[in-house]
Design an enzyme around this catalytic site. Structure first.
Site, PDB file in Angstrom:
ATOM      1  N   ASP A  47       0.835  -1.136  -0.154  1.00 53.70           N
ATOM      2  CA  ASP A  47      -0.006  -0.048  -0.158  1.00 53.70           C
ATOM      3  C   ASP A  47       0.856   1.099   0.020  1.00 53.70           C
ATOM      4  OD1 ASP A  47      -2.295  -1.383  -0.189  1.00 53.70           O
ATOM      5  OD2 ASP A  47      -3.204  -0.573   1.736  1.00 53.70           O
ATOM      6  N   ASN A  91      -5.447  -2.048  -4.900  1.00 58.96           N
ATOM      7  CA  ASN A  91      -6.536  -1.905  -3.992  1.00 58.96           C
ATOM      8  C   ASN A  91      -6.078  -1.196  -2.483  1.00 58.96           C
ATOM      9  OD1 ASN A  91      -9.035  -2.774  -3.394  1.00 58.96           O
ATOM     10  ND2 ASN A  91      -8.435  -4.721  -2.428  1.00 58.96           N
ATOM     11  N   ASP A 310     -10.823  -2.295  12.060  1.00 56.03           N
ATOM     12  CA  ASP A 310      -9.667  -2.841  11.606  1.00 56.03           C
ATOM     13  C   ASP A 310      -8.783  -4.163  12.406  1.00 56.03           C
ATOM     14  OD1 ASP A 310      -9.352  -1.823   9.138  1.00 56.03           O
ATOM     15  OD2 ASP A 310      -7.833  -0.361   9.679  1.00 56.03           O
ATOM     16  N   GLU A 338     -11.391  -4.345   1.669  1.00 60.23           N
ATOM     17  CA  GLU A 338     -10.938  -5.108   0.716  1.00 60.23           C
ATOM     18  C   GLU A 338     -11.599  -6.340   0.313  1.00 60.23           C
ATOM     19  OE1 GLU A 338      -7.444  -3.054   2.669  1.00 60.23           O
ATOM     20  OE2 GLU A 338      -9.587  -3.592   3.101  1.00 60.23           O
ATOM     21  N   HIS A 381      -5.306  -8.835   3.442  1.00 63.88           N
ATOM     22  CA  HIS A 381      -4.338  -9.134   4.300  1.00 63.88           C
ATOM     23  C   HIS A 381      -5.047  -9.612   5.762  1.00 63.88           C
ATOM     24  CE1 HIS A 381      -4.494  -4.535   5.394  1.00 63.88           C
ATOM     25  NE2 HIS A 381      -5.597  -5.124   4.575  1.00 63.88           N
ATOM     26  N   ARG A 382      -5.887  -8.726   6.161  1.00 62.70           N
ATOM     27  CA  ARG A 382      -6.403  -8.914   7.371  1.00 62.70           C
ATOM     28  C   ARG A 382      -6.962 -10.240   7.727  1.00 62.70           C
ATOM     29  NH1 ARG A 382      -4.478  -4.572   9.626  1.00 62.70           N
ATOM     30  NH2 ARG A 382      -5.127  -2.627   8.681  1.00 62.70           N
ATOM     31  N   LYS A 407       0.486  -6.410   1.633  1.00 62.28           N
ATOM     32  CA  LYS A 407      -0.457  -5.100   1.336  1.00 62.28           C
ATOM     33  C   LYS A 407       0.101  -4.218   2.694  1.00 62.28           C
ATOM     34  CE  LYS A 407      -4.937  -3.411   1.596  1.00 62.28           C
ATOM     35  NZ  LYS A 407      -4.844  -2.423   0.161  1.00 62.28           N
TER      36      LYS A 407
END
Length: 421
Positions: A47, A91, A310, A338, A381-382, A407
């Site tokens: 990112d 993204n 998040d 995402e 990614h999370r 990311k």
């Protein structure tokens, strides 16, 4: 694909990479600033590298000293150097939103595009708000999503009303560009503002670059015209979202983890994750320079996570090993990330045998022993990092497409592996 090995109690002191949110805010501010800025402890991930690439495409001189996580940016004083550019943001939502607002300050034509998922992520409210302030921005395909076309001739300024319940990044984007408008900018937030702490972080960055924001709590923000950012040295905090996975590892294994460099004065909302774990039965300690969590007997929790979206995915595997249900509420905005993170969490927990219910604005998790599963990450990614935590106490948890952590946390799995020693 990577398989996670179960582990006994973890006892570790860790450092995590710099904050993505702070790094990208500092880069946008350094782009617009007068003079040279040095961003220290910057996160170098997909990112942030996308943001760095975009600065280069706009004619900004930026030096990346990767081995020191240091960035040197020569700002443009609020005047975008090039008159035409086509930016590809992959993204990275922060890049699309912040750049859309910043590029209205230019003089020319610009386009911002991304991958297929980015073309599904709404941005119309930001477009409408910028146009009310005198910009000329459109969704190229007329669907309220990227690609975004900016026909730039400066930002007039004035008053704009904007809903706060979808993405705080819309407010942050306008805030970051506002000092270079022709007249004062007044932002009035309609409804409750989601993810308030991210707006606090934006204002913090602006202050450190020399711009003061007048505010009435989270209802109104005023930015005076005629000022501007001054180049400076900016130290990026460790990433609180990234730290959450290691705090969760302590909770899940009944161990202890201290994260250095992240203290109780941080404005990052995700530092509240240690307080959430405390409510579930963990012990915590805080200082100016570190945060620590020690696992205990976990109990389910009913919690509004609107200000900490998040770490919703991080909480999910912790809830699996608690006693009693966990209900996570008021996080509808997760559906516009995402991936649709609410549906993704539910799908993958069910795949591992965990009883889970989906609501429009959240989820309910009923603790039950998970079993082996191949976890889909949806290129999120999370999802990869949070569901890896299931494997700390469950055999056979395999994470598909682990590379998606590039990311925000490129060496996450290597750092997770170090907890085993």
């Amino acid at each position: 694909m990577i398989e996670i090995k179960p582990v006994d109690k973890i006892n570790a002191t860790v450092r995590v990479p710099g904050s993505k949110s702070y790094t990208n805010r500092a880069l946008i501010t350094a782009l617009l600033a007068n003079g040279e800025s040095v961003v220290k402890n910057a996160l170098l991930s997909e990112d942030t590298r996308v943001m760095i690439s975009c600065l280069g495409e706009l004619g900004i001189q930026i030096e990346v000293i990767a081995e020191e996580n240091r960035l040197i940016v020569k700002g443009c004083g609020g005047k975008i150097p090039v008159e035409r550019a086509g930016l590809f943001a992959r993204n990275a939502g922060t890049v699309v939103r912040f750049m859309t607002a910043a590029l209205t300050l230019g003089n020319g034509q610009y386009e911002i595009d991304g991958i297929e998922r980015m073309r599904q992520r709404p941005i119309q409210q930001l477009i409408d708000a910028l146009n009310k302030l005198g910009a000329n921005v459109v969704s190229r395909d007329g669907n309220g999503c990227p690609p975004v076309l900016i026909n730039a001739a400066g930002l007039r300024g004035g008053t704009v009303e904007i809903p706060g319940n979808i993405s705080s990044q819309y407010i942050s984007a306008i805030l970051l560009a506002a000092p270079y408008a022709d007249s004062d900018v007044r932002i009035v937030v309609i409804d409750e503002l989601a993810s308030k702490n991210y707006v606090d972080m934006t204002i913090d960055v602006m202050n450190r670059f020399g711009v003061v924001v007048e505010r009435d709590s989270y209802k109104e923000f005023i930015i005076k015209s005629g000022g501007g950012y001054k180049g400076c040295e900016f130290m990026v905090e460790p990433d609180a979202s990234g730290a959450s996975y290691f705090f969760a590892a302590a909770a899940i294994t009944g161990g202890k983890v201290r994260v250095e460099g992240l203290g109780d004065r941080s404005l990052q909302g995700d530092t509240k994750f240690v307080d959430i774990l405390s409510k579930m039965g963990c012990s915590m300690k805080k200082s100016r320079d570190w945060l620590e969590v020690e696992g205990g007997e976990l109990s389910g929790i009913d919690i509004d996570m609107n200000d900490t979206p998040d770490v919703v995915q991080t909480l999910a595997p912790v809830a699996v090993f608690a006693k009693g249900k966990t209900r996570i509420r008021n996080v509808r905005n997760l559906r516009f990330k995402e991936t649709d993170r609410i549906t993704a969490i539910v799908n993958e927990l069910k795949k591992a045998g965990v009883e889970t219910r989906e609501f429009e604005d959240g989820i309910e998790i009923v603790p039950s022993p998970p079993h082996s599963a191949e976890i889909s990450t949806y290129n999120d990614h999370r999802m990869a990092m949070s569901f890896a935590l299931l494997g700390l106490r469950t055999k056979g948890i395999k994470i598909k497409n682990p590379e998606c952590v590039e990311k925000t946390f490129p060496d996450f799995f290597e750092r997770l592996q170090k907890l085993y020693h």
